[in-house]
Design a protein around this motif. Structure first.
Motif, mmCIF file in Angstrom:
data_model
loop_
_atom_site.group_PDB
_atom_site.id
_atom_site.type_symbol
_atom_site.label_atom_id
_atom_site.label_comp_id
_atom_site.label_asym_id
_atom_site.label_seq_id
_atom_site.Cartn_x
_atom_site.Cartn_y
_atom_site.Cartn_z
ATOM 1 N N HIS A 1 0.835 -1.205 0.000
ATOM 2 C CA HIS A 1 0.000 0.000 0.000
ATOM 3 C C HIS A 1 0.870 1.254 0.000
ATOM 4 N N ARG A 2 1.922 1.262 0.790
ATOM 5 C CA ARG A 2 2.801 2.430 0.871
ATOM 6 C C ARG A 2 3.558 2.653 -0.433
ATOM 7 N N LEU A 3 3.917 1.592 -1.111
ATOM 8 C CA LEU A 3 4.591 1.744 -2.399
ATOM 9 C C LEU A 3 3.658 2.359 -3.439
ATOM 10 N N HIS A 4 2.405 1.947 -3.442
ATOM 11 C CA HIS A 4 1.445 2.549 -4.373
ATOM 12 C C HIS A 4 1.238 4.024 -4.052
ATOM 13 N N ALA A 5 1.192 4.358 -2.764
ATOM 14 C CA ALA A 5 1.042 5.763 -2.381
ATOM 15 C C ALA A 5 2.257 6.566 -2.819
ATOM 16 N N PHE A 6 3.437 5.987 -2.671
ATOM 17 C CA PHE A 6 4.667 6.658 -3.113
ATOM 18 C C PHE A 6 4.654 6.879 -4.621
ATOM 19 N N LEU A 7 4.259 5.868 -5.383
ATOM 20 C CA LEU A 7 4.216 6.009 -6.839
ATOM 21 C C LEU A 7 3.228 7.100 -7.261
ATOM 22 N N ALA A 8 2.122 7.215 -6.540
ATOM 23 C CA ALA A 8 1.163 8.279 -6.846
ATOM 24 C C ALA A 8 1.797 9.649 -6.608
ATOM 25 N N LEU A 9 2.605 9.760 -5.552
ATOM 26 C CA LEU A 9 3.305 11.021 -5.294
ATOM 27 C C LEU A 9 4.298 11.337 -6.413
ATOM 28 N N VAL A 10 5.011 10.323 -6.883
ATOM 29 C CA VAL A 10 5.966 10.531 -7.978
ATOM 30 C C VAL A 10 5.248 11.009 -9.225
ATOM 31 N N ARG A 11 4.111 10.400 -9.528
ATOM 32 C CA ARG A 11 3.331 10.802 -10.712
ATOM 33 C C ARG A 11 2.906 12.264 -10.609
ATOM 34 N N ASP A 12 2.377 12.654 -9.452
ATOM 35 C CA ASP A 12 1.919 14.030 -9.272
ATOM 36 C C ASP A 12 3.088 15.004 -9.237
ATOM 37 N N TRP A 13 4.178 14.600 -8.590
ATOM 38 C CA TRP A 13 5.369 15.456 -8.533
ATOM 39 C C TRP A 13 5.911 15.723 -9.935
ATOM 40 N N ALA A 14 6.025 14.673 -10.746
ATOM 41 C CA ALA A 14 6.573 14.830 -12.091
ATOM 42 C C ALA A 14 5.710 15.750 -12.946
ATOM 43 N N ALA A 15 4.395 15.651 -12.789
ATOM 44 C CA ALA A 15 3.500 16.512 -13.566
ATOM 45 C C ALA A 15 3.713 17.983 -13.219
ATOM 46 N N ARG A 16 4.069 18.253 -11.962
ATOM 47 C CA ARG A 16 4.276 19.641 -11.536
ATOM 48 C C ARG A 16 5.688 20.141 -11.837
ATOM 49 N N GLU A 17 6.688 19.335 -11.494
ATOM 50 C CA GLU A 17 8.069 19.808 -11.516
ATOM 51 C C GLU A 17 8.785 19.580 -12.840
ATOM 52 N N VAL A 18 8.462 18.509 -13.543
ATOM 53 C CA VAL A 18 9.136 18.213 -14.816
ATOM 54 C C VAL A 18 8.083 17.839 -15.852
ATOM 55 N N PRO A 19 7.145 18.743 -16.165
ATOM 56 C CA PRO A 19 6.020 18.397 -17.037
ATOM 57 C C PRO A 19 6.428 17.896 -18.414
ATOM 58 N N ALA A 20 7.579 18.331 -18.903
ATOM 59 C CA ALA A 20 8.022 17.870 -20.217
ATOM 60 C C ALA A 20 8.525 16.430 -20.176
ATOM 61 N N HIS A 21 8.730 15.910 -18.959
ATOM 62 C CA HIS A 21 9.241 14.545 -18.805
ATOM 63 C C HIS A 21 8.434 13.817 -17.732
ATOM 64 N N ALA A 22 7.141 14.065 -17.676
ATOM 65 C CA ALA A 22 6.330 13.599 -16.551
ATOM 66 C C ALA A 22 6.169 12.080 -16.504
ATOM 67 N N ALA A 23 5.965 11.442 -17.637
ATOM 68 C CA ALA A 23 5.655 10.007 -17.628
ATOM 69 C C ALA A 23 6.842 9.100 -17.311
ATOM 70 N N PRO A 24 8.029 9.325 -17.876
ATOM 71 C CA PRO A 24 9.120 8.352 -17.696
ATOM 72 C C PRO A 24 9.530 8.055 -16.260
ATOM 73 N N PRO A 25 9.686 9.044 -15.357
ATOM 74 C CA PRO A 25 10.096 8.679 -13.986
ATOM 75 C C PRO A 25 9.091 7.763 -13.304
ATOM 76 N N TYR A 26 7.799 8.054 -13.471
ATOM 77 C CA TYR A 26 6.775 7.201 -12.870
ATOM 78 C C TYR A 26 6.812 5.804 -13.475
ATOM 79 N N ALA A 27 6.910 5.732 -14.805
ATOM 80 C CA ALA A 27 6.908 4.432 -15.473
ATOM 81 C C ALA A 27 8.110 3.592 -15.053
ATOM 82 N N ALA A 28 9.267 4.233 -14.916
ATOM 83 C CA ALA A 28 10.476 3.505 -14.531
ATOM 84 C C ALA A 28 10.344 2.923 -13.130
#
Length: 232
Positions: free
Chosen positions: A184-211
């Motif tokens: 459960h905590r890993l899924h919550a962490f991944l959700a944070l990474v997805r949201d963080w990437a959309a805000r901080e690195v929008p031009a590269h939002a998908a790859p960090p989460y996918a990796a």
């Protein structure tokens, strides 16, 4: 009370300025992952992982599952994309230094992952919990944690190389519950990474989460736990 937390090793990155990041004061720390991380802590996680895999980027490694290969971006034109490529070029060798930390808050005993173990291997705890006699998987070294199943009792040793090592004992059903909490905590962490990437690195939002999702939720249909995670 006994708790289990997924932890990831962070290190200092002096002079880093691509995005806000809360690096540790110490050279290395194990950061517990979950929904409570701040954006700056998520930024530090992504930065440390990209930095740790910089050599893979230079070597032109195969992209991770869930990501696509891309030309190496120019550091001058796209410093963020160039830096993040290290996180994507690890291929099947992506290593997330860390693992699962188990703590007995009553006695203060802590079983941490040893050196060279990776959080991407956390599913080995599921393999152990499904076993019958002893754990044949590896949880790292220096310290060298060990796990043994005696009947329905799990005996965890913080360092099998030390006669004075702290030990934690718990019922097997409790270990299964703790591992569900780790998931459960890993899924919550991944959700944070997805949201963080959309805000901080929008031009590269998908790859960090996918990796990270590919590493932490491996697509192995032979593992019932991973198949169940992927269906969520």
């Amino acid at each position: 009370m006994i708790t289990a937390r997924p932890v990831l090793e962070l290190h200092r990155l002096d002079g880093f300025s691509l995005w806000p990041a809360a690096f540790p004061e110490e050279p290395y720390v194990l950061l517990p992952l979950g929904a409570g991380l701040t954006p700056a802590e998520v930024g530090a996680v992504v930065a440390c992982l990209a930095d740790a895999h910089a050599e893979a980027s230079e070597a032109g490694g195969e992209p991770l599952a869930g990501t696509q290969a891309a030309p190496v971006p120019s550091p001058d034109r796209d410093p963020t994309g160039s830096f993040l490529r290290g996180l994507l070029a690890g291929g099947e060798d992506l290593h997330l230094a860390g693992g699962v930390r188990i703590t007995d808050t009553t006695t203060g005993a802590v079983v941490d992952p040893g050196c060279c173990h990776g959080l991407q291997e956390w599913g080995t705890w599921r393999e152990f919990a499904a076993g019958s006699d002893s754990c044949s998987v590896w949880f790292g070294h220096s310290p060298t944690p060990g796990a043994r199943l005696v009947g329905d009792i799990v005996r965890l040793t913080a360092d099998t190389d030390s006669a004075a090592s702290p030990v934690i004992e718990l019922p097997l059903p409790e270990l299964h519950r703790l591992l569900d909490d780790v998931e459960h905590r890993l899924h919550a962490f991944l959700a944070l990474v997805r949201d963080w990437a959309a805000r901080e690195v929008p031009a590269h939002a998908a790859p960090p989460y996918a990796a990270l999702a590919a590493a932490l939720v491996p697509p192995d249909p032979e593992n019932p736990w991973s198949a169940r995670v992927r269906r969520r």
